[in-house]
Every structure is written in structure tokens, then in C-alpha cells.
Write an enzyme that holds these catalytic residues in place. Structure first.
Site, PDB file in Angstrom:
ATOM      1  N   LYS A 129     -12.990  -8.155 -10.040  1.00 13.70           N
ATOM      2  CA  LYS A 129     -11.550  -7.892 -10.077  1.00 13.70           C
ATOM      3  C   LYS A 129     -11.235  -6.457 -10.476  1.00 13.70           C
ATOM      4  CE  LYS A 129      -9.727 -12.556 -10.790  1.00 13.70           C
ATOM      5  NZ  LYS A 129     -10.943 -13.309 -10.555  1.00 13.70           N
TER       6      LYS A 129
ATOM      7  N   GLU B 286      -5.040  -7.603 -18.739  1.00 13.60           N
ATOM      8  CA  GLU B 286      -3.882  -7.040 -18.058  1.00 13.60           C
ATOM      9  C   GLU B 286      -2.644  -7.234 -18.909  1.00 13.60           C
ATOM     10  OE1 GLU B 286      -4.689  -7.576 -13.249  1.00 13.60           O
ATOM     11  OE2 GLU B 286      -3.266  -8.881 -14.279  1.00 13.60           O
TER      12      GLU B 286
ATOM     13  N   HIS C 274      -1.822 -22.353 -15.223  1.00 15.25           N
ATOM     14  CA  HIS C 274      -2.338 -21.388 -14.243  1.00 15.25           C
ATOM     15  C   HIS C 274      -2.974 -22.057 -13.027  1.00 15.25           C
ATOM     16  CE1 HIS C 274      -1.465 -18.339 -17.177  1.00 15.25           C
ATOM     17  NE2 HIS C 274      -2.298 -18.886 -18.045  1.00 15.25           N
TER      18      HIS C 274
ATOM     19  N   ARG D  49     -12.257 -15.891   0.613  1.00 15.86           N
ATOM     20  CA  ARG D  49     -12.653 -17.226   1.066  1.00 15.86           C
ATOM     21  C   ARG D  49     -11.429 -17.952   1.597  1.00 15.86           C
ATOM     22  NH1 ARG D  49     -10.195 -20.157  -2.877  1.00 15.86           N
ATOM     23  NH2 ARG D  49     -10.122 -19.269  -4.979  1.00 15.86           N
TER      24      ARG D  49
END
Length: 455
Positions: free
Chosen positions: A112, A196, A231, A288
Site C-alpha cells: 500500500k 493514515e 470496515h 484481483r
């Protein structure tokens, strides 16, 4: 071969059969009676003596089965090894085609932090975050001092909500760091995290992309996946309702530009957060097929698995009739994930034998499942998804009406499906008879307690 299990394996097998391709399943010792094994032309045991999840992560066994049985290509499905560059490379080394991007692109997108750097290079806006996986709690503390709370820990080498923890003050920092690390390690075999700045109550919009071996990349519009719990996506809608056309153009353009920059091949998804001011921020690329690919198929009439297989064979997108100006949105589609969860135990996964199963069906309803039938044994070892219900119609209220009716028809006994009442209440607000749709930045206004979702 599909190096996976459950409904996604069956989804791929069906597409292969339609294209005249023979299919091979793999299964763990605990999955000898599972439906995906029966839907393939051949099936082979992997991971003897290993735990159920470890069996599907055991690359040597999967490659051994592929080589011994003259397998031409491997589809990774989603989850397990689907975003592992070492698996894509192992396939290439064994002379077996990997139905997905190249190992190098899988590596870049799976990291990431590197994906974030590539997005910045492509001119795509990103959320403030660390430039590399953090190696200590102290680094997280320094980040919080610089950018202030709330912040969010994310698994550096996986997605799907695993290894994600929001932190709102210093008292929560250590506990959530340890929990995120443990979740990431258990789910992906690597506990690396990055940090983040957390955007409060965003819309979660993702763009479906498709690339070929010749540099062609197209988008198939967007999906709204804002309705989530812990999430985890619960309801997905395509196209996103009430999305500003100019914002749609920016999202799709940024997705295609990023994919072209990295030489993206096959199907993938570029995910964004959109804040209350309408500004969008890149968060990750899933290299994917997504669980929610179904709603994109319903509104574009493009079979994404067919496209994956044909691209892997060497076909160009123009050869397949997949050119940008030919991809149009037709109507609306909603997907609800019916899961085996017990609301009395904090929506923990429930297990056991399904004694009664009657599904909602009819015009405009698609069901993708593997264990949704009477007598099925729901295992504690895997994801709690029972069946994906997809409703499509000429517009959002029409699709919502069909979805609400289908959910009402469902009858399941033997295991808990506590999420169904929640889904019904959420979907009811999209119907003509429901309340006027009023978008919150996380999803839809609902009579269900906001604590059901991460708001």
C-alpha cells in the site's frame, strides 16, 4: 484451476464451463464435502495436515497439483493468495498462467505504501500517511503529533477490513496498534502496518478497471461501498447514487491513468474515499476480482470473469468488444451480503448445520453462493458470507424494491443470519415507499442505530 474455495470458485468454474474450459478445484481436508469441489471437473486435496486456512495458503501444494495435472492457468479468486506477488511468481516459474496482473504489478499494488507513491506520481490525490510501513509504536505516536487524531492503522499487505483500527486519542493508541498488527498477521501472514489520517464519515467509492497485455485500459464505472460495519462492506451499489458527474469523471480518469502508469493487466479495482466537500482521495488498488464485482456486471452487461480469462489467453480489449465508448451504464444494481452472524453475540460468526433454507428469487434477482442450501455445514474456519443477493432494476428505487422483497422471502434456520433485518431496513429507505434518500457521508440515513455502521 481456482486456488480458492466457496462461491468465488463456483463463479469462476461456471464462467469456464461457458467458455468450454475444463475446471480443477482444490480443497482442504475440512472441505471434502463443500460444493465448490463438486462443481469442478476435477478436484484435488491440498494442505494435508494443515489448518483449513493454511491449506489454501500453501503455495507448494497448489503448484504441485497444477503441474501434475497439466493445468494451464490459475485463477486466485479473492482473499487467500489473490494479492500475493510470490504466488503470481510461483505460477510463472511453473509455466502456469496467473489470471491477474504480472507478479511485479501485484507486488506494487499489494504494498500500500508503494501504491500510494505511484498514485502521487500519477497525480492522484492521496490521504496524508506514512511513506513506509511503520516499525514501532513510537512512529505512530510521531505521526499523530504531526497530523493530529483521529488516525487509522491499516495492514500494509492486505485489505478487506482486516488489520484496520481507528485511533482517536493516545489512550487507544497502543491497544489498537497491537490489535491491528495481530489481525494483519493472522489474515495475511505479515503484520506490517502503515498509518493514515482518518477521514471522518467518507463515502467509499471504487472504480472497476480492466486492462490487457497491449496497454489498453478501460473503466467500467463505479460502485458505492459506503455502507459498512467494522470496515467490512455490507451493501454495494452500482452506479453510485447522487454522484456528481464531474466527480465521476475525475474518479474514473484517475483510475485509468494510474492503471496505465503501472502497466496494469486483467481486472482490478481502484478505491477512493470522498469527503463531505466532494474531494476524493486514493486509498488502494485491489489487484484481483472483488466480492462486489456482480453489481458492475449487472449494470454494464460485461462478464468480468469471461473477460479475465480471455485477456489471460492474449485477447485485446478491442477484440473482445470492450472499448470505453461502448461501456454504458444500464440501470442500477444492489448487492447485499447475507452472513451467518449472531447479533446476540456482537455479530460474531455463527456455525452449524442449515436445517431450513428458502431463498428470495424472481425477476431481477441473482444469487451467488456455495453453502446456501439445506444440510450445508457452516464452518468456523472461513468468512461468514452465506450468500450474495444481487438485485437489478431500471433505477435505484426499482432495484431496492426487488432487494427488499427478496430479503423478506429468505428463511434460514439452524444458523443465525442476524444481518438480514439490518439489510432490510437499510434497503427499505431506498424504495419509493421508504424515507427520502438522504446520503450521509458514510452511507444511507437509516432507522437502525448508527452503531451498526462505523459512523
Amino acid at each position: 484451476m481456482v486456488a480458492n474455495r466457496g462461491e468465488i470458485a463456483i463463479r469462476v468454474f461456471r464462467a469456464c464451463t461457458e467458455l468450454g474450459i475444463r475446471t480443477v478445484a482444490v480443497y482442504s481436508e475440512q472441505d471434502t464435502g463443500q460444493m465448490h469441489r463438486q462443481k469442478a471437473d476435477e478436484a484435488y486435496l491440498i494442505g494435508r495436515g494443515l489448518s483449513p486456512v493454511a491449506a489454501y495458503l500453501h503455495i507448494p501444494d497448489i503448484i504441485k497439483v497444477a503441474k501434475e495435472n497439466n493445468v494451464d492457468a490459475i485463477h486466485p479468486g479473492y482473499g487467500f493468495l489473490s494479492e500475493r506477488a510470490d504466488f503470481a511468481q510461483a505460477c510463472a516459474d511453473a509455466g502456469v498462467r496467473f489470471i491477474g496482473p504480472s507478479p511485479e504489478v501485484v507486488r506494487k499494488m499489494g504494498d500500500k505504501v508503494e501504491a500510494r507513491a505511484l498514485a502521487i506520481k500519477a497525480g492522484v490525490p492521496v490521504v496524508s500517511g506514512t511513506d513506509a510501513p511503520i516499525s514501532s509504536l513510537q512512529e505512530a505516536e510521531e505521526f499523530a503529533k504531526t497530523y493530529s487524531f483521529p488516525i487509522i492503522f491499516k495492514a500494509a499487505y492486505g485489505g478487506g477490513g482486516r488489520g484496520m483500527r481507528v485511533v482517536r486519542d493516545y489512550e487507544e493508541l497502543e491497544e489498537n496498534y497491537q490489535r491491528a498488527y495481530s489481525e494483519a498477521l493472522a489474515a495475511f501472514g505479515n503484520g506490517s502496518l502503515f498509518v493514515e489520517k482518518f477521514i471522518e464519515k467518507p463515502r467509499h467509492i471504487e472504480v472497476q478497471i480492466l486492462g490487457d497485455k497491449y496497454g489498453n485500459v478501460i473503466h467500467l464505472y463505479e460502485r458505492d461501498c459506503s455502507i459498512q460495519r467494522r470496515h467490512q462492506k455490507v451493501v454495494e451499489i452500482a452506479p453510485a447514487a447522487q454522484l456528481d458527474p464531474h466527480l465521476r469523471d475525475r474518479l474514473t480518469s484517475d483510475s485509468v491513468n494510474l492503471a496505465k502508469q503501472v502497466g496494469y493487466e486483467n481486472a482490478g479495482t481502484v478505491e477512493f474515499l470522498v469527503d463531505k466537500h466532494g474531494k476524493h482521495y486514493f486509498i488502494e488498488v485491489n489487484s484481483r476480482l472483488q466480492v462486489e464485482h456482480t453489481v458492475t456486471e449487472e449494470i454494464t452487461d460485461v462478464d468480468l470473469v469471461h473477460a479475465q480469462l480471455r485477456v489471460c489467453e492474449g485477447c485485446s480489449l478491442p477484440e473482445l468488444g470492450l472499448e470505453q465508448d461502448k461501456i454504458q451504464i444500464n440501470g442500477c444494481a444492489i448487492q447485499c451480503r447475507v452472513t451467518t452472524e449472531d447479533p446476540s453475540r456482537g455479530f460474531q460468526p455463527d456455525t452449524g448445520r442449515i436445517e431450513v433454507f428458502r431463498s428470495g428469487e424472481g425477476m431481477g434477482i441473482r444469487l451467488d453462493s456455495a453453502s446456501a442450501f439445506q444440510g450445508a455445514i457452516i464452518s468456523p474456519h472461513y468468512d461468514s458470507l452465506l450468500v450474495k443477493v444481487i438485485a437489478s432494476g431500471k433505477d435505484l428505487p426499482t432495484a431496492a424494491t426487488k432487494m427488499h422483497r427478496a430479503l423478506t422471502e429468505f428463511r434460514v434456520r439452524g444458523v443465525k443470519v442476524g444481518v438480514k433485518p439490518i439489510l432490510k431496513e437499510v434497503v427499505a429507505l431506498m424504495t419509493p415507499e421508504g424515507q427520502k434518500i438522504r446520503y450521509m457521508t458514510i452511507g444511507y440515513t437509516t432507522t437502525v442505530s448508527p452503531s451498526i455502521f462505523d459512523v
